[in-house]
Design a protein around this motif. Structure first.
Motif, PDB file in Angstrom:
ATOM      1  N   GLU A  89       5.801  72.338  72.464  1.00  0.00           N
ATOM      2  CA  GLU A  89       4.884  71.330  71.927  1.00  0.00           C
ATOM      3  C   GLU A  89       4.260  71.925  70.674  1.00  0.00           C
ATOM      4  OE1 GLU A  89       4.671  68.401  73.191  1.00  0.00           O
ATOM      5  OE2 GLU A  89       5.763  68.822  75.058  1.00  0.00           O
ATOM      6  N   ASN A 139      13.996  72.479  70.492  1.00  0.00           N
ATOM      7  CA  ASN A 139      13.595  71.365  69.607  1.00  0.00           C
ATOM      8  C   ASN A 139      14.566  71.181  68.439  1.00  0.00           C
ATOM      9  OD1 ASN A 139      11.263  72.886  70.742  1.00  0.00           O
ATOM     10  ND2 ASN A 139      10.103  71.083  70.091  1.00  0.00           N
ATOM     11  N   LYS A 164      13.260  65.577  72.387  1.00  0.00           N
ATOM     12  CA  LYS A 164      12.387  66.238  71.419  1.00  0.00           C
ATOM     13  C   LYS A 164      13.162  66.760  70.207  1.00  0.00           C
ATOM     14  CE  LYS A 164       8.115  66.938  73.239  1.00  0.00           C
ATOM     15  NZ  LYS A 164       7.991  66.286  74.481  1.00  0.00           N
ATOM     16  N   ASN A 210       3.636  76.816  73.768  1.00  0.00           N
ATOM     17  CA  ASN A 210       2.919  75.852  72.924  1.00  0.00           C
ATOM     18  C   ASN A 210       1.790  76.488  72.105  1.00  0.00           C
ATOM     19  OD1 ASN A 210       4.605  74.048  74.340  1.00  0.00           O
ATOM     20  ND2 ASN A 210       3.035  73.813  75.923  1.00  0.00           N
TER      21      ASN A 210
END
Ligand code: HEC
Ligand code: HEC
Ligand code: HEC
Ligand code: HEC
Ligand code: HEC
Length: 407
Positions: A55, A115, A139, A159
């Protein structure tokens, strides 16, 4: 890891894979009575897995190096010139990735964050690296993919931004983890040694070479490849200890428009040939080269790297009277099985002497040209991969000429 190269590769791989499929079918018929036809094997090797989807760390709006670079301007400008930034866009990587023989896993060291990858791979059907079980990655960020080994590859986990000191003046969530930001991080990609299929071998042993060499415990990957400097890491935040992010290595650029930083492992000790010679008396010239500055073999990593030492003796008209070429590097056979044939890479502190000699028969002025080049790959391989005329293949790191007259 490096995919095998060679003109026979494509043919060979197809042959290999079709026989593999045949074999698979045979097993399937026998085994279909009491077990599911396709057994999914988990991913076991580190390079078979991507770094899980991250994230955006609190305080930031994206994982992109462009955003990091809006504050960390120097780090961004330096990294942009590094091969890390080109690990995905590199023409050669793209050429090789698209071949049938390249498994999907090739990407895990070149775009290591999940990602950056279109698919999430959860296992291998029958353990076959060419049959990954994959699902679309919700993602997936195509822009981030272009950045190759980007800031977040090394600095974002859980994250959060991982830093060496945890300076809490940062506007982003920061975790201190100097152990994580150590040479172990480098070695996680710069050391892999496995024979994956008979014609696909992966041989990066830079980590092992360093561990068994004289620098272990003294200097590591970061000491040599990320020089220190005192500077502000963000304008206005005051000077502190910082590291250059050029990641200089061979210094052979990936694009002819890029000005890359060069590190040289070799030191040169040339002899001085006589300025005047006698007809029928041997002229001898010696060039000693020593791996004085690299913490591992030279060349290291990619088995296609090599050095060429060339000697050329010319008369006043430019005619070549005598020439000699020496090579430092590995030679591989890729067909029918990948196998190293020879390896004369120089270990740390190892030296080698190259000798050129000639017996002049005429009274004339002579010039000896001595040149050393550092090569990414040979021309044949570059042509085979259609890299074009502007793809830099080598740089010159020693260039001397010696004039000689008759006594
Ligand atoms: C274990 C991590 C890892 C995996 C997996 C991996 N690579 Fe690499 N790759 C590297 C590293 C590290 C380098 C840089 C080596 C060096 O310069 O010493 C590199 C460099 C390259 C280069 C540039 C070579 C050059 O001359 O500069 C190409 C092309 C490449 N890899 C292709 C591939 C392909 C194709 C695959 C899949 C078969 C693959 N890689 C899988 C780590 C990996
Ligand atoms: C809005 C500005 C800004 C952005 C964007 C930003 N940073 Fe920072 N970062 C800072 C500041 C300010 C510091 C603290 C500077 C100091 O203490 O000297 C910092 C500190 C750091 C540190 C050092 C932490 C430590 O432990 O010493 C790292 C590493 C870092 N940032 C990485 C990143 C990465 C990677 C990105 C992108 C994903 C990023 N930063 C995006 C402003 C920013
Ligand atoms: C004592 C300093 C030193 C240490 C320690 C060191 N390197 Fe190097 N490294 C060099 C030098 C110098 C070169 C340039 C060699 C050349 O091309 O002439 C180099 C080249 C490289 C290259 C480019 C490949 C090539 O053949 O040029 C890679 C990749 C690399 N190093 C990775 C690493 C990694 C990973 C580590 C840690 C395991 C490490 N290095 C440790 C000095 C060092
Ligand atoms: C290949 C891994 C790698 C990549 C890619 C990378 N860094 Fe780093 N970075 C490191 C390591 C390792 C250190 C810590 C060195 C130490 O303290 O020993 C570091 C340190 C830092 C620091 C702390 C201050 C300093 O200079 O030591 C900042 C800020 C930083 N990096 C920002 C960035 C940004 C921004 C990017 C992308 C433009 C980036 N890094 C890309 C490995 C990386
Ligand atoms: C995520 C995997 C990964 C990590 C982590 C990583 N590297 Fe790399 N590195 C690569 C790949 C792949 C390349 C080759 C890119 C290309 O040639 O396109 C490369 C290239 C290099 C080169 C340049 C080789 C040349 O061509 O001259 C050096 C030097 C280097 N890395 C040093 C480091 C150091 C030092 C660290 C640790 C701070 C590190 N790397 C961490 C994957 C990685």
């Amino acid at each position: 890891m490096r995919q095998v190269l060679g003109l026979f590769r494509k043919k060979t791989n197809k042959g290999f894979r079709s026989s593999f499929i045949l074999f698979g079918l045979m097993v399937l018929t026998v085994a279909s009575c009491n077990s599911p036809a396709d057994k999914v094997h988990p991913l076991t090797k580190t390079w078979e897995k991507a770094i899980p989807n991250q994230e955006v760390p609190e305080g930031l709006t994206s994982l992109s190096s462009v955003e990091c670079g809006s504050c960390h301007q120097n780090h961004y400008a330096e990294w942009k010139l590094s091969t890390h930034a080109h690990a995905w866009t590199d023409l050669q990587f793209q050429a090789e990735r698209k071949k049938d023989s390249s498994p999907l896993m090739c990407i895990n060291c070149h775009i290591p964050l999940q990602n950056q990858q279109e698919y999430i791979v959860t296992g291998l059907i029958d353990g076959d690296i060419y049959r990954p079980v994959k699902t679309k990655n919700p993602k997936f960020d195509k822009k981030l993919q272009q950045e190759g080994i980007t800031c977040a590859s090394c600095h974002v986990r859980g994250n959060s931004v991982i830093g060496p000191s945890g300076r809490n003046k940062a506007p982003h969530k920061t975790i201190i983890d100097p152990d994580f930001l150590s040479e172990r991080l480098c070695i996680s990609c710069h050391n892999a040694n496995a024979v994956i299929t008979p014609v696909l071998a992966c041989t990066f042993e830079t980590g092992d070479e360093w561990k068994s060499g004289p620098y272990f415990g003294k200097k590591n990957c970061i000491t040599c490849h990320m020089d220190t400097v005192r500077r502000e890491i963000v304008p206005g935040f005051g000077e502190r200890l910082s590291h250059f992010h050029y990641f200089p290595g061979s210094g052979i650029p990936k694009l002819d428009t890029l000005e890359t930083k060069v590190l040289n492992g070799l030191a040169f000790y040339p002899s001085s040939p006589k300025e005047a010679y006698l007809v029928n008396e041997e002229i001898t010239y010696k060039l000693k080269v020593k791996n004085e500055f690299a913490g591992h073999k030279v060349p290291t990593g990619d088995p296609e790297r090599f050095f060429i030492i060339s000697f050329e003796l010319k008369d006043v008209h430019g005619n070549v009277l005598s020439e000699k070429t020496e090579r430092i590097g590995e030679i591989w056979q890729w067909h029918p099985v990948a196998r190293k044939l020879s390896d004369n890479n120089l270990a740390p502190m190892e030296e080698r002497e190259f000798v050129f000699s000639y017996i002049p028969e005429n009274r004339e002025k002579l010039t000896l040209f001595v040149k050393v080049t550092k090569n990414r790959m040979d021309k044949k391989t570059a042509d085979y991969n259609k890299l074009g005329a502007n793809y830099p293949l080598f740089i010159t790191i020693f260039n001397s000429e010696y004039k000689m007259e008759v006594r």
